[in-house]
Scaffold this motif. Structure first.
Motif, short mmCIF file in Angstrom:
data_model
loop_
_atom_site.label_atom_id
_atom_site.label_comp_id
_atom_site.label_asym_id
_atom_site.label_seq_id
_atom_site.Cartn_x
_atom_site.Cartn_y
_atom_site.Cartn_z
N LEU A 59 -3.17 -2.87 15.93
CA LEU A 59 -3.86 -4.11 15.56
C LEU A 59 -4.95 -3.82 14.53
O LEU A 59 -5.14 -4.59 13.58
N LEU A 60 -5.65 -2.70 14.70
CA LEU A 60 -6.68 -2.33 13.74
C LEU A 60 -6.06 -2.11 12.36
O LEU A 60 -6.62 -2.53 11.33
N GLN A 61 -4.89 -1.48 12.33
CA GLN A 61 -4.20 -1.25 11.05
C GLN A 61 -3.77 -2.58 10.44
O GLN A 61 -3.91 -2.79 9.22
N HIS A 62 -3.24 -3.47 11.27
CA HIS A 62 -2.83 -4.80 10.79
C HIS A 62 -4.01 -5.55 10.17
O HIS A 62 -3.91 -6.09 9.06
N ALA A 63 -5.13 -5.58 10.90
CA ALA A 63 -6.31 -6.30 10.41
C ALA A 63 -6.83 -5.68 9.11
O ALA A 63 -7.23 -6.40 8.18
N SER A 64 -6.81 -4.37 9.03
CA SER A 64 -7.28 -3.68 7.82
C SER A 64 -6.38 -3.98 6.64
O SER A 64 -6.86 -4.23 5.52
N ASP A 65 -5.06 -3.97 6.87
CA ASP A 65 -4.11 -4.24 5.79
C ASP A 65 -4.28 -5.64 5.23
O ASP A 65 -4.27 -5.85 4.01
N VAL A 66 -4.44 -6.63 6.13
CA VAL A 66 -4.61 -8.01 5.67
C VAL A 66 -5.95 -8.17 4.96
O VAL A 66 -6.04 -8.82 3.92
N GLY A 67 -6.99 -7.56 5.52
CA GLY A 67 -8.32 -7.69 4.93
C GLY A 67 -8.44 -7.06 3.56
O GLY A 67 -9.24 -7.50 2.73
N LYS A 68 -7.65 -6.02 3.32
CA LYS A 68 -7.72 -5.33 2.03
C LYS A 68 -6.52 -5.65 1.15
O LYS A 68 -6.26 -4.96 0.17
N GLY A 69 -5.79 -6.69 1.51
CA GLY A 69 -4.54 -7.01 0.83
C GLY A 69 -4.72 -7.59 -0.55
O GLY A 69 -5.80 -7.56 -1.14
N SER A 70 -3.64 -8.16 -1.04
CA SER A 70 -3.59 -8.70 -2.40
C SER A 70 -4.65 -9.77 -2.62
O SER A 70 -5.01 -10.53 -1.72
N GLN A 71 -5.15 -9.84 -3.84
CA GLN A 71 -6.13 -10.86 -4.20
C GLN A 71 -5.54 -12.26 -4.11
O GLN A 71 -6.26 -13.25 -4.08
N ASN A 72 -4.20 -12.34 -4.09
CA ASN A 72 -3.54 -13.64 -4.00
C ASN A 72 -3.59 -14.21 -2.58
O ASN A 72 -3.26 -15.37 -2.37
N ARG A 73 -3.95 -13.38 -1.62
CA ARG A 73 -4.05 -13.87 -0.25
C ARG A 73 -5.16 -14.90 -0.12
O ARG A 73 -6.14 -14.87 -0.84
N ASP A 74 -5.01 -15.79 0.84
CA ASP A 74 -6.05 -16.75 1.15
C ASP A 74 -7.33 -16.00 1.53
O ASP A 74 -7.31 -15.10 2.38
N ILE A 75 -8.44 -16.35 0.90
CA ILE A 75 -9.69 -15.62 1.10
C ILE A 75 -10.17 -15.74 2.55
O ILE A 75 -10.66 -14.77 3.14
N LYS A 76 -10.01 -16.92 3.13
CA LYS A 76 -10.42 -17.08 4.53
C LYS A 76 -9.61 -16.18 5.45
O LYS A 76 -10.14 -15.59 6.40
N HIS A 77 -8.31 -16.10 5.18
CA HIS A 77 -7.44 -15.27 6.01
C HIS A 77 -7.89 -13.81 5.95
O HIS A 77 -7.93 -13.12 6.97
N LYS A 78 -8.24 -13.36 4.76
CA LYS A 78 -8.75 -12.00 4.60
C LYS A 78 -10.07 -11.84 5.34
O LYS A 78 -10.31 -10.84 6.02
N GLY A 79 -10.95 -12.85 5.20
CA GLY A 79 -12.26 -12.77 5.85
C GLY A 79 -12.16 -12.68 7.36
O GLY A 79 -12.90 -11.94 8.00
N LYS A 80 -11.25 -13.46 7.94
CA LYS A 80 -11.06 -13.43 9.39
C LYS A 80 -10.64 -12.04 9.85
O LYS A 80 -11.13 -11.52 10.86
N HIS A 81 -9.73 -11.43 9.11
CA HIS A 81 -9.24 -10.11 9.51
C HIS A 81 -10.28 -9.02 9.27
O HIS A 81 -10.34 -8.04 10.03
N LEU A 82 -11.11 -9.18 8.26
CA LEU A 82 -12.20 -8.22 8.07
C LEU A 82 -13.22 -8.34 9.21
O LEU A 82 -13.78 -7.34 9.67
N GLY A 83 -13.44 -9.57 9.67
CA GLY A 83 -14.30 -9.76 10.84
C GLY A 83 -13.70 -9.12 12.08
O GLY A 83 -14.41 -8.55 12.91
N LEU A 84 -12.37 -9.20 12.20
CA LEU A 84 -11.68 -8.58 13.32
C LEU A 84 -11.80 -7.06 13.27
O LEU A 84 -12.01 -6.41 14.30
N VAL A 85 -11.69 -6.49 12.08
CA VAL A 85 -11.87 -5.04 11.93
C VAL A 85 -13.25 -4.62 12.42
O VAL A 85 -13.40 -3.66 13.18
N ARG A 86 -14.27 -5.35 11.99
CA ARG A 86 -15.64 -5.02 12.40
C ARG A 86 -15.80 -5.14 13.91
O ARG A 86 -16.42 -4.28 14.56
N PHE A 87 -15.23 -6.20 14.48
CA PHE A 87 -15.34 -6.42 15.92
C PHE A 87 -14.67 -5.30 16.70
O PHE A 87 -15.22 -4.79 17.69
#
Length: 279
Positions: A59-87
């Motif tokens: 799950l940590l790898q999944h959240a990191s991959d989404v958070g650091k993914g393509s710039q075309n990704r939805d910014i909120k979606h990336k932000g949520k996963h970066l918050g999950l990584v921190r948590f």
């Protein structure tokens, strides 16, 4: 501190850090559940994805991959996963178990309706030698599947594997099913060639098994209910809410009782002081 679980407006790149902070606070406040047991974790932001449950590191790898993914990704979606990584890094202890790492559990849906499982979680073994059930239980335990018990049915053809009611039991039940599917001994394989009586087949009990006529269906209906994963999550949230409400009520009653005791202790002391003044 708490925030609304859904934000209506988009955010810009410059607002990403603040949004990550907000998502992190939501996770700390328990608005979204991530950890379901010592082995089972879920992504609260990807409920309909193929991967349904994770080990901690996956799950940590999944959240990191989404958070650091393509710039075309939805910014909120990336932000949520970066918050999950921190948590996960700051507030959850890592589960180092990795025996089943890399195996996907699919969030199966039929015509848009979540799949119905028999709960408590049960697995079905077909073409069972009744005398070998205790040996089968030991073999499953050695493979890390942690069965509670195996119950042979009177027909002599099936046995039911019972797993724990917790989310770890669901994880083990799905791994049990995957184990048989990998060897082409899953449910579809069994129904395609049921005449191979010397081969053991296994799968997780679902609604079609539950509604069968005969010994197997009778046992499942007598000992289980049909539930979706959403049903169980909602029930768990309701129980947690009642637990918190009862705890708050108990604390309030205790506080009132302590105030009453303190008041009763002060009254005699005040009377003694008053008598001393009079005399």
């Amino acid at each position: 501190m708490s925030y609304s679980s859904e934000d209506e407006t988009d955010i810009s790149d410059s607002e990403l850090d603040e949004y990550v902070d907000r998502c992190y606070e939501q996770l700390k406040d328990g608005i979204h559940k991530v950890k379901f047991s010592d082995e089972v974790y879920r992504c609260p932001y990807c409920p309909g994805k193929k991967k349904l449950v994770y080990l901690f590191k996956d799950l940590l790898q999944h959240a990191s991959d989404v958070g650091k993914g393509s710039q075309n990704r939805d910014i909120k979606h990336k932000g949520k996963h970066l918050g999950l990584v921190r948590f996960m890094k700051n507030d959850l202890e890592q589960d180092i178990s990795s025996e089943f790492s890399g195996l996907n559990i699919e969030n199966s849906q039929q015509n848009g309706v979540s799949e119905l499982f028999v709960w408590p979680w049960m697995g079905i073994l077909a073409n069972v030698d009744v005398e070998s059930c205790s040996k089968l239980k030991n073999n499953l335990a050695k493979r890390g599947l942690d069965p509670v018990r195996i119950r042979p049915l009177s027909s002599g053809r099936y046995a039911v594997v019972e797993f724990k009611k917790e989310w770890s039991g669901f994880y083990n039940a799905m791994m049990f099913e995957k184990d048989f599917e990998v060897d082409n001994h899953g449910k579809k394989d069994y129904h395609a060639a049921p005449h191979l009586a010397d081969k053991l087949y296994g799968w997780v009990a679902r609604d079609d098994d539950y509604n069968l006529e005969g010994v197997l269906g009778d046992y499942l209906r007598k000992n289980g209910d049909l539930k979706t994963l959403g049903d169980l999550e909602a029930e768990e949230k309701r129980k947690n809410g009642l637990l918190i409400a009862n705890l708050n009520q108990t604390i309030e009653e205790l506080r009132m009782r302590l105030d009453e005791l303190e008041s009763n202790q002060c009254e005699p002391r005040a009377a003694i002081i008053q008598n001393d003044v009079v005399h």
